[in-house]
Scaffold this active site. Structure first.
Site, PDB file in Angstrom:
ATOM      1  N   TYR A  23      37.551  36.443  31.394  1.00  0.00           N
ATOM      2  CA  TYR A  23      36.478  35.474  31.560  1.00  0.00           C
ATOM      3  C   TYR A  23      35.461  35.986  32.565  1.00  0.00           C
ATOM      4  CZ  TYR A  23      33.844  31.224  32.025  1.00  0.00           C
ATOM      5  OH  TYR A  23      32.806  30.323  32.011  1.00  0.00           O
ATOM      6  N   GLN A  70      35.961  25.115  28.086  1.00  0.00           N
ATOM      7  CA  GLN A  70      36.134  25.292  26.640  1.00  0.00           C
ATOM      8  C   GLN A  70      36.353  26.760  26.281  1.00  0.00           C
ATOM      9  OE1 GLN A  70      33.463  24.039  28.137  1.00  0.00           O
ATOM     10  NE2 GLN A  70      31.560  24.996  27.400  1.00  0.00           N
ATOM     11  N   THR A  83      34.571  32.246  47.306  1.00  0.00           N
ATOM     12  CA  THR A  83      34.748  33.531  47.973  1.00  0.00           C
ATOM     13  C   THR A  83      34.794  33.369  49.486  1.00  0.00           C
ATOM     14  OG1 THR A  83      33.950  35.818  48.031  1.00  0.00           O
ATOM     15  CG2 THR A  83      32.283  34.075  48.129  1.00  0.00           C
ATOM     16  N   GLN A 113      28.209  37.199  51.634  1.00  0.00           N
ATOM     17  CA  GLN A 113      29.214  36.406  50.918  1.00  0.00           C
ATOM     18  C   GLN A 113      28.772  34.963  50.753  1.00  0.00           C
ATOM     19  OE1 GLN A 113      30.696  39.255  49.696  1.00  0.00           O
ATOM     20  NE2 GLN A 113      32.241  37.691  49.359  1.00  0.00           N
ATOM     21  N   HIS A 173      26.949  33.777  47.511  1.00  0.00           N
ATOM     22  CA  HIS A 173      27.619  33.467  46.246  1.00  0.00           C
ATOM     23  C   HIS A 173      27.570  31.987  45.895  1.00  0.00           C
ATOM     24  CE1 HIS A 173      29.571  37.164  44.824  1.00  0.00           C
ATOM     25  NE2 HIS A 173      29.736  37.501  46.084  1.00  0.00           N
ATOM     26  N   GLU A 175      40.185  36.613  51.747  1.00  0.00           N
ATOM     27  CA  GLU A 175      39.962  37.381  50.530  1.00  0.00           C
ATOM     28  C   GLU A 175      39.419  38.763  50.887  1.00  0.00           C
ATOM     29  OE1 GLU A 175      37.265  37.048  46.431  1.00  0.00           O
ATOM     30  OE2 GLU A 175      36.748  35.866  48.207  1.00  0.00           O
ATOM     31  N   HIS A 176      38.380  38.792  51.710  1.00  0.00           N
ATOM     32  CA  HIS A 176      37.803  40.046  52.211  1.00  0.00           C
ATOM     33  C   HIS A 176      37.882  40.034  53.736  1.00  0.00           C
ATOM     34  CE1 HIS A 176      35.419  38.829  48.588  1.00  0.00           C
ATOM     35  NE2 HIS A 176      35.653  40.083  48.218  1.00  0.00           N
ATOM     36  N   ASP A 193      32.445  45.133  46.321  1.00  0.00           N
ATOM     37  CA  ASP A 193      32.037  44.341  45.165  1.00  0.00           C
ATOM     38  C   ASP A 193      31.594  45.219  44.007  1.00  0.00           C
ATOM     39  OD1 ASP A 193      32.564  41.896  46.323  1.00  0.00           O
ATOM     40  OD2 ASP A 193      30.518  41.572  47.015  1.00  0.00           O
ATOM     41  N   GLU A 216      81.552  30.785  38.786  1.00  0.00           N
ATOM     42  CA  GLU A 216      80.410  29.925  38.466  1.00  0.00           C
ATOM     43  C   GLU A 216      80.749  28.897  37.395  1.00  0.00           C
ATOM     44  OE1 GLU A 216      77.039  32.386  37.572  1.00  0.00           O
ATOM     45  OE2 GLU A 216      76.857  33.107  39.635  1.00  0.00           O
ATOM     46  N   HIS A 220      81.109  33.272  29.570  1.00  0.00           N
ATOM     47  CA  HIS A 220      80.476  34.531  29.947  1.00  0.00           C
ATOM     48  C   HIS A 220      81.541  35.635  30.054  1.00  0.00           C
ATOM     49  CE1 HIS A 220      77.032  32.043  30.811  1.00  0.00           C
ATOM     50  NE2 HIS A 220      76.326  33.067  31.270  1.00  0.00           N
TER      51      HIS A 220
END
Length: 450
Positions: free
Chosen positions: A128, A196, A247, A269, A272, A338-339, A372, A426, A431
């Site tokens: 995506y 969607q 971000t 940053q 964004h 994240e960064h 990036d 067990e 088994h």
């Protein structure tokens, strides 16, 4: 920017997590909105996806799959400077990710007893690529390259259709996205976005010309809160990489840092998203003051000034003052950005002590914006503190480890008593029977072998 003064304090990890700035989004709040969308597409497929796209984007493409000719045309008309930059990004990203490919390993535990771990790529992946405040051909590179290196044979990119009433790309994803796909050899692109788009990737459908839109096994890539909610809902149907939030950048700096660099990186940053987080952790009050002055000066010429200002003044952003670098390291490890940039004396040594970050950028000449685009590293990274337990996108994301167990008769007999003992412990005697019956002997699985 708001300030948090931790000087003279020694907060616990829990205390740091409570006091440090954190924004994020409430994905739960939109699940009731997104679930009917996913359910409709699971039931009615492409027609439902096109209906929702028309409602939300005001566009209904003639077909979901982008014609091959449009991909070719997008690359042919791409700005040469952008093409050259994408080619460098692709080359460097392939070099870094090429070293991540795992090899099969076989462990021999005794004569005739082996376990092999095979690394098998996911069969079909949906990537995506968002299309909101900005266009992200770099996200195409960051998602496609590791998938290709992992050996994924079937890739489809989904990205929202754009309005271009007088141009050749009306109702198609942004031409720069299409050009990046063409450069990377991805020939399947869908003009569908939002929740969607995620649902159609998960459940598949039939295009307007009757061709199959095959569902995928895994969906990766960032998006807004509705995309994230759809990924969460579709996790029962497909695998996902993560639930990406807004971000984040954190900068750990001392007196040696240049306020011009620090301010520029915080702004980069914040550009964004209004919910983007920018955090400076510093031992230097003078640097904090100078950074505030530089932020004001640089904002005067920042294109997205309003968006950046909202992000920098929000509850998710702050300047954090600490007594020393040791405390600063504790703070950024608790924050798990994240960064994370390290702009200190002996930055490499400081970076070596970081345990929690999506990616670490060392020194004055390793800004996040390099990562990036052209560092070769991946920019799809964990947000909202998830770097404490999760990694960014990599070749490993698209691989599955499968254990292949191959024991001969003597090798099984060698451990049969142990299998039976554990099965009985067990209270799963069948088994043990599954082993015992291969060697005959007493009917009771706790009576031994042979």
């Amino acid at each position: 920017m708001p300030r948090i003064d931790l000087r003279g304090k020694t907060p616990t990890v829990a205390g740091l997590r409570a006091v440090l700035p954190r924004g994020g989004v409430d994905v739960d709040s939109v699940l009731p909105t997104v679930r009917p969308i996913v359910d409709a597409i699971a039931e009615r497929g492409t027609e439902a996806a096109l209906e929702f796209g028309e409602r939300f984007d005001g566009l209904r493409p003639a077909a979901v799959r982008v014609p091959a000719a449009s991909l070719t045309a997008a690359l042919a008309t791409l700005d040469p400077a952008v093409r050259a930059a994408l080619e460098v990004a692709i080359e460097r990203t392939r070099a870094v990710h090429g070293d991540q490919r795992r090899t099969d390993t076989t462990t021999t535990l005794g004569p005739g007893a082996t376990v092999t771990e095979r690394w098998v790529p996911v069969d079909r992946v949906g990537l995506y690529v968002p299309g909101g405040n900005a266009v992200y051909p770099s996200s195409v590179v960051m998602n496609v390259v590791p998938a290709q290196i992992a050996g994924v044979e079937s890739l489809v990119i989904a990205s929202p259709p754009q309005s271009d009433p007088d141009g050749p790309f009306h109702g198609l994803p942004h031409p720069t996205i299409l050009a990046a796909a063409e450069l990377l050899g991805v020939d399947e692109v869908w003009a569908v976005g939002g929740a969607q788009g995620v649902a159609l990737l998960a459940y598949g459908g039939t295009d307007t010309d009757g061709a199959e839109l095959a569902p995928v096994d895994m969906i990766t890539g960032p998006g807004n809160i509705y995309v994230t909610a759809a990924k969460r809902i579709c996790r029962s149907q497909v695998g996902i990489d993560s639930e990406a939030g807004p971000t984040e950048i954190a900068v750990l700096a001392d007196h040696s840092a240049d306020a011009v660099h620090v301010a520029a990186d915080l702004i980069s940053q914040a550009e964004h998203d209004e919910m983007a987080a920018s955090v400076l952790v510093t031992t230097s009050p003078d640097l904090a003051d100078a950074t505030d002055v530089e932020l004001a000066a640089q904002l005067a010429t920042t294109v997205h000034r309003e968006r950046v200002t909202t992000a920098l003044t929000g509850r998710q952003s702050a300047i954090v003052l600490v007594d020393d670098i040791d405390t600063g390291i504790r703070v950024v490890n608790a924050y798990a950005a994240e960064h994370l940039e390290i702009q200190t004396v002996d930055a490499a040594a400081v970076a070596g002590r970081i345990r929690s970050a999506g990616a670490i950028f060392v020194g004055a000449f390793s800004p996040v914006s390099l990562g990036d685009y052209c560092a070769g590293s991946n920019h799809v990274l964990p947000t909202a503190g998830c770097a404490r337990h999760s990694s960014g996108l990599s070749v490993q994301t698209f691989l599955r480890g499968i254990h292949v167990v191959n024991y001969g008769e003597a090798a099984l007999k060698d451990v049969a008593e142990h299998v039976i003992a554990l099965a009985n412990a067990e209270n799963l005697p069948a088994h043990g029977e599954a082993v015992r019956r291969r060697f005959g002997g007493p009917e009771r699985s706790d009576a031994g072998i042979g």
